[in-house]
Design a protein around this motif. Structure first.
Motif, PDB file in Angstrom:
ATOM      1  N   LEU A 173      43.345 -99.519  -8.284  1.00 12.91           N
ATOM      2  CA  LEU A 173      44.106 -98.699  -9.222  1.00 12.91           C
ATOM      3  C   LEU A 173      45.241 -99.455  -9.906  1.00 12.91           C
ATOM      4  O   LEU A 173      45.948 -98.869 -10.729  1.00 12.91           O
ATOM      5  CB  LEU A 173      44.685 -97.473  -8.499  1.00 12.91           C
ATOM      6  CG  LEU A 173      43.677 -96.390  -8.112  1.00 12.91           C
ATOM      7  CD1 LEU A 173      44.366 -95.330  -7.249  1.00 12.91           C
ATOM      8  CD2 LEU A 173      43.048 -95.748  -9.342  1.00 12.91           C
TER       9      LEU A 173
ATOM     10  N   GLU B  83      47.904 -90.718  -7.618  1.00 11.16           N
ATOM     11  CA  GLU B  83      46.655 -91.462  -7.751  1.00 11.16           C
ATOM     12  C   GLU B  83      46.109 -91.965  -6.423  1.00 11.16           C
ATOM     13  O   GLU B  83      44.914 -92.230  -6.311  1.00 11.16           O
ATOM     14  CB  GLU B  83      46.825 -92.625  -8.718  1.00 11.16           C
ATOM     15  CG  GLU B  83      47.872 -93.635  -8.320  1.00 11.16           C
ATOM     16  CD  GLU B  83      48.149 -94.628  -9.440  1.00 11.16           C
ATOM     17  OE1 GLU B  83      48.242 -95.825  -9.141  1.00 11.16           O
ATOM     18  OE2 GLU B  83      48.264 -94.207 -10.605  1.00 11.16           O
TER      19      GLU B  83
ATOM     20  N   PRO C 201      42.529 -90.182  -7.090  1.00  8.40           N
ATOM     21  CA  PRO C 201      42.556 -91.303  -8.047  1.00  8.40           C
ATOM     22  C   PRO C 201      42.377 -90.912  -9.509  1.00  8.40           C
ATOM     23  O   PRO C 201      42.856 -91.632 -10.390  1.00  8.40           O
ATOM     24  CB  PRO C 201      41.430 -92.199  -7.550  1.00  8.40           C
ATOM     25  CG  PRO C 201      41.401 -91.952  -6.068  1.00  8.40           C
ATOM     26  CD  PRO C 201      41.673 -90.481  -5.923  1.00  8.40           C
TER      27      PRO C 201
ATOM     28  N   HIS D  29      43.948 -88.949 -11.065  1.00 12.84           N
ATOM     29  CA  HIS D  29      45.309 -88.771 -11.598  1.00 12.84           C
ATOM     30  C   HIS D  29      45.715 -89.958 -12.466  1.00 12.84           C
ATOM     31  O   HIS D  29      46.399 -89.788 -13.478  1.00 12.84           O
ATOM     32  CB  HIS D  29      46.304 -88.596 -10.442  1.00 12.84           C
ATOM     33  CG  HIS D  29      47.722 -88.396 -10.875  1.00 12.84           C
ATOM     34  ND1 HIS D  29      48.274 -87.149 -11.070  1.00 12.84           N
ATOM     35  CD2 HIS D  29      48.701 -89.280 -11.158  1.00 12.84           C
ATOM     36  CE1 HIS D  29      49.530 -87.276 -11.458  1.00 12.84           C
ATOM     37  NE2 HIS D  29      49.817 -88.565 -11.522  1.00 12.84           N
ATOM     38  N   ALA D  30      45.279 -91.164 -12.080  1.00 16.61           N
ATOM     39  CA  ALA D  30      45.650 -92.366 -12.836  1.00 16.61           C
ATOM     40  C   ALA D  30      45.149 -92.295 -14.266  1.00 16.61           C
ATOM     41  O   ALA D  30      45.822 -92.764 -15.195  1.00 16.61           O
ATOM     42  CB  ALA D  30      45.089 -93.610 -12.142  1.00 16.61           C
TER      43      ALA D  30
END
Length: 236
Positions: free
Chosen positions: A162, A217, A221, A223-224
């Motif tokens: 990420l 995130e 994840p 969310h990123a």
């Protein structure tokens, strides 16, 4: 609940479709139009796609689009580390449902590499991706746990996967709750796409998206990718 009920960032556009058939057709039409413009602009186009079962209708409609497929490069956001003949292979999925007819003229850059272990396979995939042109279109999916590509919560390499900046294009990833070791493009490469679409269906995925907005995130994840320009295609 509808997607319009969510408090999404201003750089996120939403497309609400009546059903999965309409979603598949609209997404295929929009992706093809962007690839066509990229060909006109640069003489070539690149699309990175996600696997699984829900994208099949979209892939089949994309294959029918009147593109100059000989100028299109296709790759995957992630892959299970299984031979391409395996039923769970995303490369196999594309071969059956996208790379047929005129679309078979596209150049395909796969992630699976036979190797002694997953780390070695990821290094080989990373090297193969050096041939990937700049990504014009990226189509992501999302799991109920908030994973996208194979960036799974709880995976040992998630923080590196990420990172906004990384020298790696592909990393070995583990999906803690499902079988098969994975290979995943990194956020650094995925986020370089000129246009990113997230395709989700049903109230369950909408609830997961709402949870991701209130999460981070590492826990979810996806969310990123809500922090960057994004188009979400959703149907009930």
């Amino acid at each position: 609940m509808a997607i319009s009920d969510l408090q999404l960032p201003s750089n996120v556009n939403t497309h609400t479709l009546a059903d999965s058939t309409a979603l598949a057709q609209n997404l295929a039409t929009d992706v093809a139009a962007r690839l066509d413009r990229a060909i006109e602009r640069n003489g070539r186009a690149c699309v990175v796609l996600s696997g699984g079962r829900s994208p099949v209708p979209f892939l089949e409609r994309l294959a029918q689009q009147p593109l100059d497929w000989s100028k299109v490069t296709v790759s995957l956001a992630d892959e299970r580390w299984v031979p391409v003949e395996h039923d769970d292979s995303n490369a196999n999925l594309l071969a059956k449902h996208l790379l047929q007819g005129a679309a078979a003229q596209a150049t395909f850059i796969g992630l699976y590499q036979p190797a002694a272990d997953l780390d070695s396979a990821a290094e080989l995939a990373d090297a193969a991706l050096a041939e990937l042109p700049p990504i014009d279109v990226l189509v992501l999916g999302m799991g109920d746990d908030g994973h996208t590509a194979s960036l799974f919560p709880g995976s040992p390499n998630l923080a590196e996967g990420l990172a906004r900046e990384s020298a790696r294009r592909c990393l070995p990833m583990l999906a803690p709750s499902v079988p098969h070791q994975r290979l995943s493009l990194t956020r650094a490469l995925l986020a370089s796409a000129d246009f990113t679409a997230l395709s989700i269906q049903g109230q369950g995925k909408l609830a997961a998206l709402r949870a991701a907005l209130d999460s981070d995130e590492q826990r979810m994840p996806i969310h990123a990718f809500l922090q960057d320009p994004l188009d979400i295609y959703w149907c009930p």
